[in-house]
Design a protein around this motif. Structure first.
Motif, short mmCIF file in Angstrom:
data_model
loop_
_atom_site.label_atom_id
_atom_site.label_comp_id
_atom_site.label_asym_id
_atom_site.label_seq_id
_atom_site.Cartn_x
_atom_site.Cartn_y
_atom_site.Cartn_z
N ALA A 734 116.55 -12.53 80.63
CA ALA A 734 115.80 -11.74 81.60
C ALA A 734 116.59 -10.51 82.03
O ALA A 734 116.05 -9.40 82.11
CB ALA A 734 115.45 -12.60 82.82
N ALA A 735 117.90 -10.70 82.27
CA ALA A 735 118.75 -9.58 82.66
C ALA A 735 118.77 -8.51 81.56
O ALA A 735 118.73 -7.30 81.85
CB ALA A 735 120.15 -10.07 82.97
N ALA A 736 118.85 -8.95 80.30
CA ALA A 736 118.85 -8.01 79.18
C ALA A 736 117.53 -7.25 79.12
O ALA A 736 117.49 -6.04 78.83
CB ALA A 736 119.11 -8.75 77.87
N HIS A 737 116.44 -7.97 79.40
CA HIS A 737 115.12 -7.34 79.41
C HIS A 737 115.04 -6.27 80.49
O HIS A 737 114.52 -5.18 80.26
CB HIS A 737 114.05 -8.41 79.61
N PHE A 738 115.56 -6.59 81.68
CA PHE A 738 115.53 -5.62 82.76
C PHE A 738 116.31 -4.36 82.37
O PHE A 738 115.83 -3.24 82.55
CB PHE A 738 116.14 -6.21 84.04
N SER A 739 117.51 -4.56 81.83
CA SER A 739 118.36 -3.42 81.47
C SER A 739 117.71 -2.56 80.39
O SER A 739 117.77 -1.32 80.44
CB SER A 739 119.73 -3.91 80.98
N SER A 740 117.09 -3.21 79.42
CA SER A 740 116.50 -2.46 78.31
C SER A 740 115.26 -1.69 78.72
O SER A 740 114.78 -0.85 77.96
CB SER A 740 116.15 -3.41 77.16
N ASN A 741 114.77 -1.95 79.92
CA ASN A 741 113.59 -1.23 80.39
C ASN A 741 113.90 -0.34 81.58
O ASN A 741 113.05 -0.11 82.44
CB ASN A 741 112.49 -2.24 80.74
N GLY A 742 115.15 0.13 81.62
CA GLY A 742 115.49 1.19 82.55
C GLY A 742 116.08 0.76 83.87
O GLY A 742 116.33 1.60 84.74
N ALA A 743 116.32 -0.54 84.06
CA ALA A 743 116.86 -1.01 85.33
C ALA A 743 118.37 -0.80 85.39
O ALA A 743 119.08 -1.01 84.41
CB ALA A 743 116.54 -2.48 85.52
N ILE A 744 118.84 -0.41 86.56
CA ILE A 744 120.28 -0.33 86.82
C ILE A 744 120.69 -1.67 87.42
O ILE A 744 120.29 -2.02 88.53
CB ILE A 744 120.61 0.81 87.80
N MET A 745 121.48 -2.43 86.68
CA MET A 745 121.90 -3.75 87.11
C MET A 745 123.27 -3.68 87.78
O MET A 745 123.92 -2.63 87.78
CB MET A 745 121.93 -4.71 85.91
N ALA A 746 123.75 -4.82 88.30
CA ALA A 746 125.00 -4.84 89.06
C ALA A 746 126.18 -4.35 88.23
O ALA A 746 127.05 -3.63 88.73
CB ALA A 746 125.27 -6.26 89.57
N GLU A 747 126.22 -4.71 86.94
CA GLU A 747 127.36 -4.30 86.12
C GLU A 747 127.37 -2.79 85.87
O GLU A 747 128.40 -2.22 85.50
CB GLU A 747 127.35 -5.05 84.79
N ASP A 748 126.23 -2.15 86.07
CA ASP A 748 126.14 -0.70 85.89
C ASP A 748 125.81 -0.01 87.21
O ASP A 748 125.27 1.09 87.22
CB ASP A 748 125.07 -0.36 84.86
N ALA A 749 126.10 -0.68 88.32
CA ALA A 749 125.69 -0.20 89.63
C ALA A 749 126.06 1.26 89.85
O ALA A 749 127.15 1.70 89.50
CB ALA A 749 126.30 -1.07 90.74
N ASN A 750 125.13 1.98 90.46
CA ASN A 750 125.23 3.41 90.62
C ASN A 750 125.56 3.75 92.06
O ASN A 750 125.14 3.06 92.98
CB ASN A 750 123.88 4.04 90.22
N THR A 751 126.31 4.82 92.27
CA THR A 751 126.62 5.21 93.64
C THR A 751 125.52 6.04 94.27
O THR A 751 125.59 6.37 95.45
CB THR A 751 127.93 6.00 93.68
N SER A 752 124.50 6.37 93.51
CA SER A 752 123.35 7.10 94.05
C SER A 752 122.32 6.11 94.56
O SER A 752 122.02 5.11 93.91
CB SER A 752 122.72 7.99 92.96
N SER A 753 121.76 6.42 95.72
CA SER A 753 120.73 5.52 96.29
C SER A 753 119.34 5.85 95.77
O SER A 753 118.39 5.15 96.08
CB SER A 753 120.75 5.62 97.82
N VAL A 754 119.21 6.92 95.01
CA VAL A 754 117.92 7.27 94.41
C VAL A 754 118.03 7.04 92.91
O VAL A 754 118.66 7.83 92.19
CB VAL A 754 117.53 8.73 94.71
N LEU A 755 117.45 5.97 92.45
CA LEU A 755 117.58 5.58 91.05
C LEU A 755 116.30 5.89 90.29
O LEU A 755 115.21 6.01 90.87
CB LEU A 755 117.88 4.08 90.96
N PRO A 756 116.39 6.02 88.96
CA PRO A 756 115.19 6.27 88.16
C PRO A 756 114.19 5.12 88.32
O PRO A 756 114.57 3.96 88.53
CB PRO A 756 115.73 6.34 86.73
N VAL A 757 112.91 5.47 88.23
CA VAL A 757 111.87 4.45 88.31
C VAL A 757 111.91 3.60 87.05
O VAL A 757 111.93 4.12 85.93
CB VAL A 757 110.48 5.09 88.47
N GLU A 758 111.97 2.29 87.22
CA GLU A 758 111.98 1.39 86.07
C GLU A 758 110.60 1.40 85.39
O GLU A 758 109.59 1.75 86.01
CB GLU A 758 112.30 -0.04 86.54
#
Length: 779
Positions: A734-758
Motif C-alpha cells: 500500500a505504501a508503495a502504491h501511495f508513493s507511485s501515485n504522487g504521495a510524499i511519504m514519511a521517508e521523503d518528508a518535505n519541509t514545505s507545507s504545500v505539497l502537490p495534489v496526489e
C-alpha cells in the motif's frame, strides 16, 4: 465455443478482406456468383413431459445475490403454526434477478421455522410479559425444519421434518405439511395462548449465487407478529423495547441483509427481533456455564456482554464476567441506560419492571438466593415481586441510581463564555500581551472569586492561530482559567505570545473539567469524605464554546473544523455510539466538539504519543510491525484507533490474521462516522477539507517516544490523502502504491507545507471504477 466463436470472427474478417479485394480486382469472368439455396427451417421445440409449456427465460430465479434481495409473503389466514391444531404452512418468496427485478424464487429444498409467544406472566418470576419459544415449550428444539422428503439432518442429528412442496402452477409459492400422525409438529405448543402476540420467522438454506458460492449471512424472513386467534397482524408485541436501529448505532447496518451488521454469535442472526426467540427466560445456563458467568436471557446477556472489561475490573468486589465477554470495551458510559433504552411510552419496562435477571446482568456480584451483595442488609429475593417496591421509582430506580442524563445536566455548573480578545505590546521585545475576557458561572452563579476555580480537575484553556485557510496552530503556552483576574464579574486572562502569533484570527476555548458531588455541586476531586456523582475517573467537561477573534480588527476566520462543508463527520455521529465525547476523553480533557479536539489533533502539530503499530500474535504476545506514525491529525488518529492500528493491545486491536478485534461495527463502513453524502475529494483532486499536508515528526527518542516537535525545530510534511488511507492500509504494498501515485511519504518528508495534489482521486473518488465506494460502505 470460445474457439469456434473466434474462428467465426476470423472467417468474417477474411471474408471482408477478400470481398473488398473483389472491388479492386476482377474475378475470372468478372460476374457475381449465383445465390445459394435456402436452408430448411428447424423443428419446433416440444413441451415438457407433463404436457405443459416450459418456463419463459427469466421468469423465475434459482440463485440470489445477497440475503436482502429475498422477499417473503406469509398470510396468517393461510397458516396454522400455533396451538394444537393441524399444522399448515404456506408462503411465497421472491428474489431480485440481475436487473434488480423481483422474480419467484424456485427450488427451495430446506427451511427452518421459528415460533415464539409474548406470553403473559403472572408468576412473579420475570417480567409481566415474556417471550416463550414454542418449540422448547413443547419439549422440542428451538425450531422445526421443512424439507423435500420430510426428514432432516443437522449437526449430526437426524429427525422428522415437515414436507416442503412447491406449487408447480405458481412457482415460488410453497406449502408445508406435517405427515407424522404419532407426533405433533415441533413448534405446535398445546399450552400456547393463542390470544397473545406471536412471532414467526423462517430461515432459508442451501442458497447460492450464480457462481455457486454460498450466500454470506443467514437468509431470514422478516418476523411476522400476529394474533393466531384472530389472524390480526400487530405492529407491536410490547416486548421490542430496544429496536435494531439502536444496536446499529455502534454495530452498523448490513448491506447484505439490512439488519445489524456485526454480531458474531451463531453466524449472525442479525436482529433483536430474531434473538429473543431463543434468548428468553426459557434459555438458562447449566451450572457449569452459570459458574463461568454466562447468561442467555436477552436482557441479562446484553447487559453482561456490554459490561465487558468493566466487570472484570470489579472482580475484587465480587463481580463475575464470562471469558467470552471479558475483552469488550464498551464505548459509552455503562450506567447510561438510555444509550440503548427508550423513554417513549410503551417502551419503558426496563425501568418500570426491574427484575433480578435483567439487573443481575451487570450487577453480577449479587446472589439473590442468599442476599449477598444486595445492599448492606443482605436482602434475599425469592422472586421479582418486591423489586418494584424499591427500584421502580425514587433514588434506587434505574434512572436515578445510574444518573441517567446527569452528565449533560451538570455540565452547566461551570460555563465559560469567551467575549473578546485584544492585544498590546508586551514588556518583552518582539512579544505581545493578548488579553481574553470571559463570562464565567460557577455552581450556577456568576463567578465571585477566581480562587473558587482551584477545585477544578483541569483548568486549561485552548488558544492558537487560525490562518486564511482555516488551519490552526496551537500556542505552546496558554494561561489557565485559575490564572485570571476578576473585575465586575468578568474574568480576564493574559497570554504572552510573539508578534507573529498576535496577528489575525485566533481561537479561544477551554477543556476545563470538574468533579461533582451527589448534591450536584462542583467540588474538589480525591476527597474520601465526599459522596461523588462524578469523580476524578469520569469528570465532567465545562459548558463552553470555542470562539474566534481577529486581533487586527478584521473579520475572524472560522477554523475548518467548524465548517460543515469542510469536515465530513459530525459530533452527533460520534455520540450515537459514545454518548458523549466528553466521556471518552473526559478523564483528561473536557472536550465535546471537534473544535476543542483541533487544539491537539490538527495537521500542523507533529508527533504522537502512539507512534507504533502492533498486533496480537498467536502466542498471545504483542508483535511490533515496524509501521510508525509521526502525527496526531484527527483523521489519522480516528482511523488508526478504530481500525486497531495503534500501539496497545486492548480495546480495539488486530490479531495475527489482520482481523480487527474489539471494534463493534464493520471496519470499512464509513457511514458509522462520516456524514451521509460525504465526497472527500474536491474538483482539483485534493480534499474537500482543503488540507494540503500533515506535519510529522521523523525522529524518535531512545525510549521510542516522539518529541513534541521535530529536532532542530524543523517540521516535515506528508501528503494528506495517503496518510489518511495509510492509517488503515499499513502494508508495504500500500505504501508503495501511495508513493507511485504522487504521495510524499514519511521517508521523503518535505519541509514545505504545500505539497502537490496526489492522483488518488483519479481512480478512487466516489463513482469511479475503483472508487472508495466500491470497497467501503459510503451510503
Amino acid at each position: 465455443m470460445m474457439k469456434n466463436h473466434k474462428k467465426s470472427l476470423l472467417a468474417l474478417v477474411l471474408l471482408g478482406v477478400f470481398g473488398l479485394s473483389a472491388c479492386t480486382f476482377d474475378g475470372s469472368d468478372g460476374k457475381d456468383g449465383v445465390n445459394g439455396t435456402d436452408g430448411t427451417n428447424g423443428t419446433d421445440g416440444t413441451n415438457g413431459t407433463d404436457g405443459k409449456d416450459g418456463l419463459d427465460a427469466g421468469s423465475v430465479v434459482t440463485t440470489i445475490y445477497k440475503a436482502a434481495d429475498v422477499t417473503f409473503t406469509i398470510e396468517p389466514a393461510d397458516n396454522t403454526l400455533a396451538g394444537d391444531g393441524t399444522f399448515a404452512l404456506k408462503f411465497s418468496v421472491t428474489a431480485k434477478n440481475q436487473a434488480g427485478v423481483d422474480k419467484p424464487l424456485t427450488g427451495l429444498s430446506q427451511i427452518a421455522i421459528y415460533s415464539a409467544t409474548a406470553m403473559p406472566n403472572a408468576t412473579g418470576d420475570g417480567p409481566s410479559t415474556e417471550w416463550v419459544n414454542n418449540g422448547w415449550a413443547a419439549g422440542n428444539g428451538s425450531s422445526m425444519y421443512c424439507t423435500l422428503d420430510g426428514t432432516y439432518s443437522s449437526r449430526g442429528v437426524t429427525g422428522e421434518a415437515c414436507t416442503l412442496v412447491e406449487d408447480p402452477d405458481n412457482l415460488g409459492t410453497y406449502t408445508g405439511t406435517w405427515t407424522y400422525t404419532d407426533t405433533a409438529a415441533p413448534i405446535m405448543n398445546a399450552s400456547d395462548d393463542l390470544t397473545a402476540p406471536h412471532r414467526v420467522f423462517m430461515r432459508l438454506y442451501n442458497l447460492t449465487d450464480a457462481d455457486g458460492n454460498a450466500i454470506s449471512g443467514k437468509v431470514l424472513s422478516p418476523v411476522l407478529d400476529y394474533i393466531p386467534s384472530t389472524g390480526e397482524v400487530v405492529e407491536s408485541t410490547g416486548k421490542d423495547t430496544v429496536p435494531n436501529a439502536v444496536c446499529m448505532k455502534c454495530h452498523g447496518q448490513s448491506s447484505d441483509t439490512g439488519n445489524i451488521a456485526s454480531m458474531g454469535p451463531h453466524s449472525n442472526y442479525q436482529g433483536e427481533q430474531y434473538c429473543v426467540v431463543c434468548h428468553n427466560p426459557g434459555n438458562q445456563p447449566d451450572a457449569e456455564d452459570a459458574a463461568a458467568g454466562l447468561v442467555y436471557d436477552m436482557p441479562a446477556m446484553i447487559h453482561r456482554a456490554h459490561g465487558g472489561e468493566h466487570l472484570v475490573e470489579l472482580a475484587t468486589y465480587g463481580f463475575v464476567q464470562a471469558d467470552r465477554w471479558a475483552d469488550i470495551a464498551y464505548p459509552a458510559p455503562l450506567d447510561q441506560c438510555t444509550v440503548c433504552h427508550s423513554t417513549d411510552e410503551g417502551m419503558t419496562t426496563w425501568k418500570d419492571e426491574p427484575t433480578r435477571a435483567a439487573c443481575g446482568g451487570c450487577h453480577s456480584n449479587i446472589d439473590f438466593t442468599t442476599g449477598e451483595g444486595h445492599s448492606s442488609y443482605t436482602l434475599a429475593q425469592a422472586d421479582d415481586t418486591q423489586c418494584s417496591s424499591c427500584h421502580a421509582t425514587g433514588a434506587l430506580s434505574p434512572v436515578e441510581a445510574h444518573k441517567v442524563g446527569k452528565r449533560a445536566e451538570v455540565s452547566p455548573l461551570l460555563t465559560v463564555e469567551f467575549t473578546s480578545a485584544t492585544k498590546a505590546a508586551s514588556a518583552t521585545a518582539g512579544m505581545q500581551d493578548v488579553t481574553i475576557k470571559a463570562n464565567v458561572t460557577f455552581n450556577g452563579a456568576t463567578l465571585a472569586d477566581v480562587a473558587d476555580l482551584s477545585v477544578l480537575a483541569k483548568a486549561s484553556t485552548l488558544m492558537g492561530n487560525v490562518d486564511s485557510n482555516g488551519e490552526v496552530t496551537a500556542w505552546t503556552s496558554r494561561p489557565a482559567l485559575t490564572s485570571g483576574t476578576l473585575a465586575d464579574g468578568v474574568l480576564s486572562l493574559t497570554a504572552t505570545v510573539t508578534d507573529a502569533q498576535a496577528t489575525g484570527t485566533i481561537y479561544v476555548g477551554t477543556e476545563a473539567n470538574f468533579c461533582v458531588s451527589s448534591d450536584e455541586e462542583i467540588v474538589a476531586c480525591g476527597d474520601d469524605t465526599i459522596d461523588y456523582m462524578f469523580d476524578d475517573e469520569d469528570p465532567v467537561g465545562a459548558s463552553s464554546t470555542v470562539a474566534f477573534f481577529d486581533l487586527d480588527g478584521g473579520d475572524a476566520v472560522s477554523a475548518r473544523f467548524v465548517d460543515a462543508d469542510r469536515i465530513s463527520v459530525t459530533e452527533a455521529k460520534c455520540n450515537a455510539c459514545h454518548d458523549s465525547l466528553d466521556y471518552i476523553k473526559g478523564y483528561r480533557h473536557g472536550a465535546y466538539t471537534f473544535d476543542q479536539c483541533m487544539d491537539c489533533h490538527n495537521n500542523k502539530l507533529p508527533a504522537t504519543h502512539h507512534p507504533d503499530v502492533v498486533y496480537l500474535g498467536d502466542d498471545g504476545n504483542t508483535v511490533t510491525t515496524g509501521v510508525t506514525f509521526g502525527n496526531r491529525d484527527l483523521v489519522t488518529v480516528a482511523h488508526r484507533f478504530h481500525n486497531g492500528n495503534f500501539d496497545e493491545i486492548g480495546g480495539i486491536y488486530k490479531d495475527a490474521d489482520g482481523n480487527v478485534v474489539g471494534y463493534p461495527g464493520v471496519s470499512n463502513d464509513c457511514t458509522a462516522c462520516h456524514k451521509d453524502g460525504a465526497t472527500f475529494f474536491a474538483d482539483d483532486g485534493g480534499l474537500t477539507s482543503g488540507k494540503s499536508s500533515i506535519a510529522v515528526s521523523t525522529d524518535s527518542n531512545a525510549d521510542g517516544t516522539f518529541d513534541a516537535f521535530t529536532k532542530d525545530d524543523t517540521t516535515y510534511y506528508v501528503s494528506p490523502v495517503a496518510e489518511s488511507c495509510r492509517s488503515c492500509h499499513t502494508s508495504q504494498s500500500a505504501a508503495a502504491h501511495f508513493s507511485s501515485n504522487g504521495a510524499i511519504m514519511a521517508e521523503d518528508a518535505n519541509t514545505s507545507s504545500v505539497l502537490p495534489v496526489e492522483s488518488c482521486s483519479t481512480c478512487h473518488a466516489i463513482g469511479k471504477s475503483f472508487g472508495i465506494d466500491q470497497f467501503h460502505k459510503m451510503q
